[in-house]
Design a protein around this motif. Structure first.
Motif, PDB file in Angstrom:
ATOM      1  N   HIS A   1       0.819  -1.214   0.000  1.00 36.71           N
ATOM      2  CA  HIS A   1       0.000   0.000   0.000  1.00 36.71           C
ATOM      3  C   HIS A   1       0.853   1.265   0.000  1.00 36.71           C
ATOM      4  O   HIS A   1       0.363   2.347  -0.325  1.00 36.71           O
ATOM      5  CB  HIS A   1      -0.962   0.011   1.192  1.00 36.71           C
ATOM      6  CG  HIS A   1      -0.287  -0.137   2.515  1.00 36.71           C
ATOM      7  ND1 HIS A   1       0.187  -1.343   2.975  1.00 36.71           N
ATOM      8  CD2 HIS A   1      -0.017   0.766   3.483  1.00 36.71           C
ATOM      9  CE1 HIS A   1       0.714  -1.177   4.170  1.00 36.71           C
ATOM     10  NE2 HIS A   1       0.617   0.098   4.499  1.00 36.71           N
ATOM     11  N   TRP A   2       2.140   1.147   0.336  1.00 30.14           N
ATOM     12  CA  TRP A   2       3.026   2.310   0.319  1.00 30.14           C
ATOM     13  C   TRP A   2       3.603   2.582  -1.070  1.00 30.14           C
ATOM     14  O   TRP A   2       4.205   3.635  -1.284  1.00 30.14           O
ATOM     15  CB  TRP A   2       4.192   2.088   1.288  1.00 30.14           C
ATOM     16  CG  TRP A   2       3.810   1.969   2.725  1.00 30.14           C
ATOM     17  CD1 TRP A   2       3.860   0.839   3.498  1.00 30.14           C
ATOM     18  CD2 TRP A   2       3.309   3.003   3.581  1.00 30.14           C
ATOM     19  NE1 TRP A   2       3.427   1.106   4.766  1.00 30.14           N
ATOM     20  CE2 TRP A   2       3.086   2.423   4.848  1.00 30.14           C
ATOM     21  CE3 TRP A   2       3.029   4.353   3.390  1.00 30.14           C
ATOM     22  CZ2 TRP A   2       2.593   3.153   5.925  1.00 30.14           C
ATOM     23  CZ3 TRP A   2       2.536   5.081   4.459  1.00 30.14           C
ATOM     24  CH2 TRP A   2       2.322   4.490   5.709  1.00 30.14           C
TER      25      TRP A   2
ATOM     26  N   TRP B   1       1.746   1.828  -7.473  1.00 33.07           N
ATOM     27  CA  TRP B   1       1.431   0.527  -8.063  1.00 33.07           C
ATOM     28  C   TRP B   1       1.787   0.427  -9.534  1.00 33.07           C
ATOM     29  O   TRP B   1       2.370  -0.563  -9.972  1.00 33.07           O
ATOM     30  CB  TRP B   1      -0.042   0.200  -7.856  1.00 33.07           C
ATOM     31  CG  TRP B   1      -0.422   0.059  -6.415  1.00 33.07           C
ATOM     32  CD1 TRP B   1       0.434  -0.213  -5.366  1.00 33.07           C
ATOM     33  CD2 TRP B   1      -1.717   0.189  -5.843  1.00 33.07           C
ATOM     34  NE1 TRP B   1      -0.262  -0.267  -4.187  1.00 33.07           N
ATOM     35  CE2 TRP B   1      -1.591  -0.025  -4.439  1.00 33.07           C
ATOM     36  CE3 TRP B   1      -2.977   0.457  -6.377  1.00 33.07           C
ATOM     37  CZ2 TRP B   1      -2.683   0.031  -3.590  1.00 33.07           C
ATOM     38  CZ3 TRP B   1      -4.069   0.510  -5.520  1.00 33.07           C
ATOM     39  CH2 TRP B   1      -3.924   0.296  -4.141  1.00 33.07           C
TER      40      TRP B   1
ATOM     41  N   TYR C   1     -10.902  -1.340   4.269  1.00 28.48           N
ATOM     42  CA  TYR C   1     -10.093  -1.214   3.048  1.00 28.48           C
ATOM     43  C   TYR C   1      -9.237  -2.460   2.849  1.00 28.48           C
ATOM     44  O   TYR C   1      -8.580  -2.943   3.771  1.00 28.48           O
ATOM     45  CB  TYR C   1      -9.198   0.021   3.132  1.00 28.48           C
ATOM     46  CG  TYR C   1      -8.273   0.202   1.962  1.00 28.48           C
ATOM     47  CD1 TYR C   1      -8.735   0.692   0.752  1.00 28.48           C
ATOM     48  CD2 TYR C   1      -6.915  -0.111   2.070  1.00 28.48           C
ATOM     49  CE1 TYR C   1      -7.882   0.869  -0.328  1.00 28.48           C
ATOM     50  CE2 TYR C   1      -6.051   0.068   1.002  1.00 28.48           C
ATOM     51  CZ  TYR C   1      -6.549   0.550  -0.200  1.00 28.48           C
ATOM     52  OH  TYR C   1      -5.705   0.727  -1.261  1.00 28.48           O
TER      53      TYR C   1
ATOM     54  N   VAL D   1      -6.236  -3.753   0.381  1.00 29.40           N
ATOM     55  CA  VAL D   1      -5.302  -3.278  -0.627  1.00 29.40           C
ATOM     56  C   VAL D   1      -5.250  -4.208  -1.835  1.00 29.40           C
ATOM     57  O   VAL D   1      -5.120  -3.755  -2.985  1.00 29.40           O
ATOM     58  CB  VAL D   1      -3.895  -3.079  -0.021  1.00 29.40           C
ATOM     59  CG1 VAL D   1      -3.280  -4.392   0.401  1.00 29.40           C
ATOM     60  CG2 VAL D   1      -2.980  -2.345  -0.994  1.00 29.40           C
TER      61      VAL D   1
END
Length: 256
Positions: free
Chosen positions: A113-114, A117, A167, A169
């Motif tokens: 998630h950091w 993408w 959420y 990811v």
């Protein structure tokens, strides 16, 4: 997000990582089973201190552990298994990493998630074997009767106030059209016994609760709230945690 991600470059955060519960052994059985192509090389992205890479390295031909934090990599090298001959470390963001594929598996433990993408997938997909999978692994304690008290401390002191517990990811990546989903699995819960002091300290390994983000008084207040919440459930200063992992995997795709 960029500011919070930078906390993983703090030495104190890297040192606090040792207090996170380890991944259940079943995780590594499942990862090995997902490798179907030669060579049995694995790319671990956002590897941190190597909580996935270090136990996996003896079971495959090679693991490249990539992380953008020098303190994390330095800490990982010194932890058990960090010097295994099948394990290579690299300090770099994944989108700029020097990769040495082909890889038959890509792993990401609570880290993807950091990452940007599109850039990440454009970098890794050309390095994959024909049937290679990306596996996102989340893990942690479950069924904690003290959690409401801990959540009070988190909500009071966390630097990230917009967290959405629903959420996912992996689903978000799939919705972006960056992978074809192939499966999910939950491991059986395993018992992990941990000193209360170490349980409290592991929260300071997170981006939003790092000690360097707090004043000493604020950190003391956070610790006191968490300790008060968990102490009634401890025996001789030790908590009994049930740790479970969730694995989600699919075939990554280059952005169109």
């Amino acid at each position: 997000m960029t500011e919070l991600a930078a906390t993983f470059k703090q030495q104190a955060v890297a040192e606090a990582y040792q207090h996170r519960p380890p991944y259940p052994d079943e995780v590594f059985d499942r990862l090995v089973h997902l490798i179907t192509d030669p060579p049995r090389r694995v790319l671990d992205i956002g590897a941190g201190d190597g909580a996935i890479a270090r136990p996996l390295a003896p079971r495959v031909e090679h693991v490249d552990a990539i992380d953008f934090s020098q303190p994390m990599v330095d800490t990982g090298r010194q932890r058990p298994g960090g010097d295994h001959p099948n394990l290579g470390w690299q300090v770099n963001p994944i989108e700029a990493a020097d990769l040495d594929g082909p890889y038959a598996l890509v792993t990401a433990g609570a880290s993807i998630h950091w990452m940007p993408w599109e850039e990440t997938f454009a970098r890794i997909v050309p390095q994959l074997t024909p049937n290679a999978q990306l596996v996102v692994i989340e893990h942690g304690p479950v069924d904690m009767p003290w959690w409401d008290g801990v959540l009070t401390a988190i909500q009071k002191h966390s630097r990230k106030q917009n967290h959405d517990p629903k959420y996912n990811v992996f689903d978000a990546i799939a919705e972006r059209g960056l992978l074809d989903v192939n499966g999910t699995a939950r491991t059986e819960p395993v018992v992990y016994r941990q000193r209360v002091a170490d349980y409290v300290e592991q929260f300071h390994s997170t981006s939003s609760l790092a000690r360097d983000l707090m004043s000493p008084d604020e950190a003391d207040d956070f610790d006191a709230i968490v300790e008060e919440a968990v102490r009634p459930y401890a025996q001789d200063g030790v908590l009994e945690l049930k740790v479970q992992a969730e694995l989600s995997w699919g075939r990554p795709k280059i952005p169109s």
